[in-house]
Scaffold this motif. Structure first.
Motif, PDB file in Angstrom:
ATOM      1  N   ILE A 187      82.666   9.403  -4.688  1.00  0.00           N
ATOM      2  CA  ILE A 187      84.160   9.504  -4.834  1.00  0.00           C
ATOM      3  C   ILE A 187      84.676  10.009  -3.575  1.00  0.00           C
ATOM      4  O   ILE A 187      84.415  10.925  -2.823  1.00  0.00           O
ATOM      5  N   ILE A 188      85.782   8.987  -3.113  1.00  0.00           N
ATOM      6  CA  ILE A 188      86.486   9.452  -1.864  1.00  0.00           C
ATOM      7  C   ILE A 188      87.801   9.598  -2.277  1.00  0.00           C
ATOM      8  O   ILE A 188      88.814   9.032  -2.905  1.00  0.00           O
ATOM      9  N   VAL A 205      80.171  10.303   9.211  1.00  0.00           N
ATOM     10  CA  VAL A 205      81.185  10.662   7.993  1.00  0.00           C
ATOM     11  C   VAL A 205      80.213  11.128   6.954  1.00  0.00           C
ATOM     12  O   VAL A 205      80.519  11.876   6.192  1.00  0.00           O
ATOM     13  N   PHE A 206      78.732  10.859   7.042  1.00  0.00           N
ATOM     14  CA  PHE A 206      77.765  11.510   6.030  1.00  0.00           C
ATOM     15  C   PHE A 206      77.761  13.099   5.996  1.00  0.00           C
ATOM     16  O   PHE A 206      77.188  13.488   5.135  1.00  0.00           O
ATOM     17  N   ASP A 207      78.018  13.589   7.338  1.00  0.00           N
ATOM     18  CA  ASP A 207      78.026  15.009   7.595  1.00  0.00           C
ATOM     19  C   ASP A 207      79.260  15.891   6.641  1.00  0.00           C
ATOM     20  O   ASP A 207      79.241  16.924   6.422  1.00  0.00           O
ATOM     21  N   LEU A 208      80.134  14.951   6.156  1.00  0.00           N
ATOM     22  CA  LEU A 208      81.183  15.197   5.373  1.00  0.00           C
ATOM     23  C   LEU A 208      81.301  15.241   4.131  1.00  0.00           C
ATOM     24  O   LEU A 208      81.733  15.856   3.183  1.00  0.00           O
ATOM     25  N   ILE A 209      80.137  14.394   3.544  1.00  0.00           N
ATOM     26  CA  ILE A 209      80.038  14.028   2.084  1.00  0.00           C
ATOM     27  C   ILE A 209      79.228  15.310   1.573  1.00  0.00           C
ATOM     28  O   ILE A 209      78.236  15.877   1.967  1.00  0.00           O
ATOM     29  N   GLN A 210      79.679  15.706   0.078  1.00  0.00           N
ATOM     30  CA  GLN A 210      79.344  16.851  -0.457  1.00  0.00           C
ATOM     31  C   GLN A 210      78.587  16.141  -1.746  1.00  0.00           C
ATOM     32  O   GLN A 210      79.270  15.440  -2.279  1.00  0.00           O
ATOM     33  N   THR A 211      77.397  17.074  -2.157  1.00  0.00           N
ATOM     34  CA  THR A 211      76.874  16.612  -3.363  1.00  0.00           C
ATOM     35  C   THR A 211      77.747  17.509  -4.664  1.00  0.00           C
ATOM     36  O   THR A 211      78.199  18.579  -4.324  1.00  0.00           O
ATOM     37  N   THR A 212      77.552  17.023  -5.722  1.00  0.00           N
ATOM     38  CA  THR A 212      78.066  17.685  -7.068  1.00  0.00           C
ATOM     39  C   THR A 212      77.149  18.087  -7.977  1.00  0.00           C
ATOM     40  O   THR A 212      75.900  18.041  -7.818  1.00  0.00           O
ATOM     41  N   ASN A 237      73.486  12.181  -8.887  1.00  0.00           N
ATOM     42  CA  ASN A 237      73.666  10.842  -8.142  1.00  0.00           C
ATOM     43  C   ASN A 237      75.103  10.647  -7.851  1.00  0.00           C
ATOM     44  O   ASN A 237      75.578   9.675  -7.662  1.00  0.00           O
ATOM     45  N   LEU A 238      76.125  11.749  -8.119  1.00  0.00           N
ATOM     46  CA  LEU A 238      77.474  11.768  -7.674  1.00  0.00           C
ATOM     47  C   LEU A 238      77.804  12.453  -6.467  1.00  0.00           C
ATOM     48  O   LEU A 238      77.583  13.771  -6.674  1.00  0.00           O
ATOM     49  N   ASP A 239      78.206  12.052  -5.447  1.00  0.00           N
ATOM     50  CA  ASP A 239      78.722  12.627  -4.188  1.00  0.00           C
ATOM     51  C   ASP A 239      80.210  12.391  -4.064  1.00  0.00           C
ATOM     52  O   ASP A 239      81.165  11.491  -4.717  1.00  0.00           O
ATOM     53  N   VAL A 240      80.963  13.245  -3.140  1.00  0.00           N
ATOM     54  CA  VAL A 240      82.352  13.364  -3.093  1.00  0.00           C
ATOM     55  C   VAL A 240      82.552  13.433  -1.643  1.00  0.00           C
ATOM     56  O   VAL A 240      82.073  14.416  -0.753  1.00  0.00           O
ATOM     57  N   LEU A 241      83.544  12.530  -1.135  1.00  0.00           N
ATOM     58  CA  LEU A 241      83.974  12.814   0.189  1.00  0.00           C
ATOM     59  C   LEU A 241      85.488  13.385  -0.095  1.00  0.00           C
ATOM     60  O   LEU A 241      86.501  12.294  -0.432  1.00  0.00           O
ATOM     61  N   GLY A 242      85.834  14.546   0.309  1.00  0.00           N
ATOM     62  CA  GLY A 242      87.313  15.221   0.207  1.00  0.00           C
ATOM     63  C   GLY A 242      87.951  14.535   1.169  1.00  0.00           C
ATOM     64  O   GLY A 242      87.778  13.866   2.019  1.00  0.00           O
TER      65      GLY A 242
END
Length: 792
Positions: free
Chosen positions: A632-633, A665-672, A676-681
């Motif tokens: 999710i972005i 950008v992958f340094d900014l992606i967070q797991t939830t 299998n669901l990640d989030v880019l705030g």
């Protein structure tokens, strides 16, 4: 897996739309059942109060016969046989006279309606007649306050209390019945000893209390002094008179009120007042005829006296045996001519009398038949004159002096009077000519008898004239005697067939059945009207018809209404309607246009608060629970909301990468917490989000992320507020427009509809969020039956 599907035209069963419309309507009505319940309770409560407190109104009726023209024993027939012409009136004229204020006033003046008594108990005030704790005796020589409630209470200690409160109160001088003063404010609270009269400047009366203690129950006892004018207006409005049929002179009188005995008295007195009026008018006609006969009798008496003097001058002899045959023949001719001349003189005198009386303004003049004067033309003219005068009098009693019909009737009366005067003048002139001719012929015969003895001739002529005058005198006396006898026993032809009596077995009002029926209709109708008006004024999306009439964009699916908190994310094993509705959307996306790649899916809406972020978080969770790697972005760089769903602070994110503060950008992606669901705030709020999103760095980032994730969901700004989504559309494979049930306005679909129809946005569907029931959108199924197969 079972999937709900909107019926198409090809497989839509007959009457399906009608069924859906009925179910939608019933659904809306049932959803507002409490309004109908409240409406019925309030309406029935008011109805019960109305039935309990309303005065019982009773109807009273009476019947009266206005006379029978075919009855030879009627007063009219007897008078006409005696030579007195009585003008007849029609049923409509009689009804107009009965309902006139003059007749009602005459009736009211004979009744004890001057004071009205009322009993006030809690919410009900009812009039009482003939059964009251006290009686008021007014001082008719003093001034009295009229038209205001005066409360009398019997106190302990042999005292009574008088209480009055009102504004703009009329004070009437009882001696002349005129309003003497108007009091702006009246406030009275006095006490008097029982037996002591109440005397003040504007109110003077004596109270006679009843000894029946049972009459003094709870409540307040009030009396009111009525004016004659107010009573005439009140009862005139209630009185109804109508004929019983077209070919009859029977009429029905009716009135209604809370007191049966009072209404009976009123109707009976009205009938009696009309009968008295009819009798008075007949007596006036007879009296006028008698006056005329008195004049004629006096003339005949003078003629007899003159004849006696002539006989005396001729020598006093009355013996005609010494006359020759020729002399007797001439005498007989002269006698005949003298008789005709005498009758003609009587006619002239009558005509002259009629002329004088009509010229002086009289209208009820006796017809010529009273003296055996046959003149049908004059008879008709006199009848027309009398009728015109009667019609004008009736109209003046009924209308104001400025009524336009009054000049018309006045002109008719003047024309009738002129016609009578003209006819009488012509008859007088013709009669005088006849008298002159008779006199000439008599003179000629007298010349032929010049050779006869003057004494015998004069004696014979004088004796003949005496016989003629005596006969006329006797005829007039006999006619006067007959009229005098008839006048003493005269009665009206109008009679009462049925005195006033109660109509039916009980009151005509209130009608409990009708009141309760109206209450039910109002209790259901007002809420129904409110719902209809509210629905008409409400432009929010409430059903499939609202969307179908506003846009051609297909409906992707429906998200069930949920009662969880706004950050709720469905669990993998959940089988709630909410979870199943998201699974149904995922399956439909999977099979809808399978040739279109749906790796990047953008979601937008018309405004904030429509559940766009909620739908993204849960739809992404459903995909990840099916084994897909999902990202999710949050591309809403103005009002980011994704972070709150996954309980992390949005301190670093997309804006940092697009502004080149972070290279990877992958340094900014967070797991939830959802596998299998990640989030880019979104990162810190940017001052130039449009420039960041439209740059090449954004497109390059999306290319990198496509390689790493099965599905990418973009939480974009609302389409109706900013134009960011128009740039992001170039990066999406499929677009979803969120519409919130009963929140999004129909007008909000206009812009997205224009973009879709112009081809600027493709691969677009509408997702309806927060739906209470699928029936509103053409489905009769509930939120079940989706199955549990989550495999692709």
């Amino acid at each position: 897996m079972f999937q709900l599907k909107r019926p198409t035209e090809g497989n839509q069963p007959t009457g399906f739309n009608d069924l859906i419309n009925v179910k939608v309507i019933l659904g809306k009505l049932l959803a507002n059942w409490y309004l109908f319940a409240i409406g019925l309770v309030l309406a029935m409560g008011i109805a019960v109060f109305k039935v309990k407190t309303a005065d019982k109104i009773y109807a009273v009726k009476a019947k009266m016969l206005l006379g029978d023209p075919a009855d030879k024993n009627s007063t009219v027939a007897i008078l006409e046989s005696a030579g007195v012409n009585v003008t007849s009136t029609g049923v409509d004229d009689e009804i107009a006279m009965i309902t006139s204020s003059n007749t009602i006033e005459n009736a009211i003046m004979q009744l004890d309606f001057g004071i009205s008594y009322y009993h006030k108990d809690k919410f009900k005030t009812s009039e009482s007649y003939g059964n009251f704790p006290y009686t008021i005796v007014l001082d008719s020589t003093k001034r009295q306050m009229v038209g205001i409630d005066i409360a009398i209470s019997l106190l302990s200690g042999n005292k009574y209390q008088v209480r009055i409160k009102g504004e703009q109160v009329n004070v009437m001088d009882m001696k002349d019945g005129e309003v003497a003063d108007v009091l702006e404010t009246v406030l009275v609270d006095d006490k008097r000893t029982v037996g002591q009269p109440y005397i003040s400047k504007n109110l003077n009366f004596r109270v006679e209390f009843s000894r029946d203690a049972a009459l003094y129950d709870q409540g307040e006892y009030i009396f009111k002094i009525n004016t004659l004018e107010s009573l005439v207006n009140k009862y005139g409005d209630k009185l109804s008179v109508k004929p019983m049929g077209k070919e009859t002179k029977v009429i029905e009188l009716s009135s209604s009120g809370s007191s049966i005995s009072k209404e009976k008295k009123f109707l009976n007195e009205v009938m009696q007042a009309h009968i008295n009026r009819d009798l008075r008018e007949k007596l006036q006609v007879v009296d006028a005829t008698l006056n005329h006969l008195d004049g004629q009798i006096a003339t005949a008496s003078d003629a007899i006296q003159q004849t006696s003097q002539d006989i005396a001058r001729a020598g006093g002899s009355s013996d005609l045996k010494g006359l020759s045959f020729e002399s007797r023949d001439i005498a007989m001719q002269i006698s005949t001519l003298e008789n005709e001349r005498s009758n003609m003189n009587i006619r002239i005198n009558y005509y002259q009398d009629v002329l004088n009386r009509v010229s002086n303004g009289e209208v009820n003049v006796a017809a010529p038949a009273s003296l055996n004067v046959s003149d049908p033309i004059l008879t008709n003219l006199l009848m027309e004159l009398s009728q015109a005068s009667r019609d004008l009098a009736v109209l003046r009693r009924e209308v104001t002096p400025n009524h336009p019909q009054i000049p018309v009737l006045e002109l008719r009366l003047d024309n009738a009077r002129s016609a009578v005067v003209s006819s009488v003048s012509t008859s007088i002139s013709a009669s005088r000519g006849a008298v002159s001719d008779f006199s000439s012929r008599i003179s000629s015969l007298q010349g032929q008898r010049a050779g006869l003895a003057g004494r015998e001739l004069n004696t014979g002529v004088a004796e003949s004239m005496g016989d003629i005058n005596s006969k006329n005198y006797e005829t007039l006396l006999e006619l006067k005697a007959q009229l005098g006898m008839r006048m003493s026993s005269m009665q009206s032809d109008i009679r009462v067939i049925e005195w006033a009596k109660l109509e039916g077995d009980g009151p005509i009002s209130p009608n409990p059945f009708m009141i309760y029926l109206i209450a039910i209709a109002m209790g259901l109708g007002l809420p129904l009207g409110f719902i209809v008006v509210r629905e008409f004024m409400d432009n929010r999306v409430k059903g499939g018809s609202d969307i179908e009439t506003s846009t051609s964009i297909p409906i992707l699916g429906f998200i069930a209404k949920h009662d969880k908190n706004s950050n709720y994310i469905v669990d993998k094993n959940s089988r709630t309607p909410l979870a199943e509705s998201f699974r149904a959307v995922r399956i439909k996306l999977q099979y809808l246009e399978s040739n279109v790649e749906k790796k990047v899916i953008g979601l937008t809406s018309s405004a904030s608060g429509e559940g766009k972020t909620f739908c993204i978080a849960n739809l992404a969770a459903i995909y990840s629970q099916a084994g897909k790697r999902v990202l999710i972005i949050d591309v809403d760089l103005r009002r980011p909301r994704v972070g709150r769903y996954f309980d992390f602070k949005d301190e670093r994110g997309l804006s940092n990468y697009l502004s080149e503060e972070v290279d990877n950008v992958f340094d900014l992606i967070q797991t939830t917490h959802v596998p299998n669901l990640d989030v880019l705030g979104s990162g810190p709020i940017s001052s130039n989000p449009l420039d960041l999103l439209s740059g090449a760095r954004m497109a390059n980032m999306m290319q990198q992320l496509r390689k790493e994730y099965d599905h990418i969901f973009l939480d974009t700004p609302p389409l109706g507020m900013v134009s960011d989504y128009l740039i992001l559309m170039t990066l999406t494979d499929y677009n979803i427009y969120i519409v919130r049930h009963e929140r999004t306005s129909v007008e909000a679909l206009n812009w997205i509809n224009q973009l879709y129809e112009s081809g600027k946005i493709k691969n677009l569907s509408i997702l309806i969020n927060d739906v209470k029931t699928l029936a509103a959108y053409g489905y009769i199924d509930k939120y079940y039956g989706y199955g549990d197969n989550d495999e692709e």
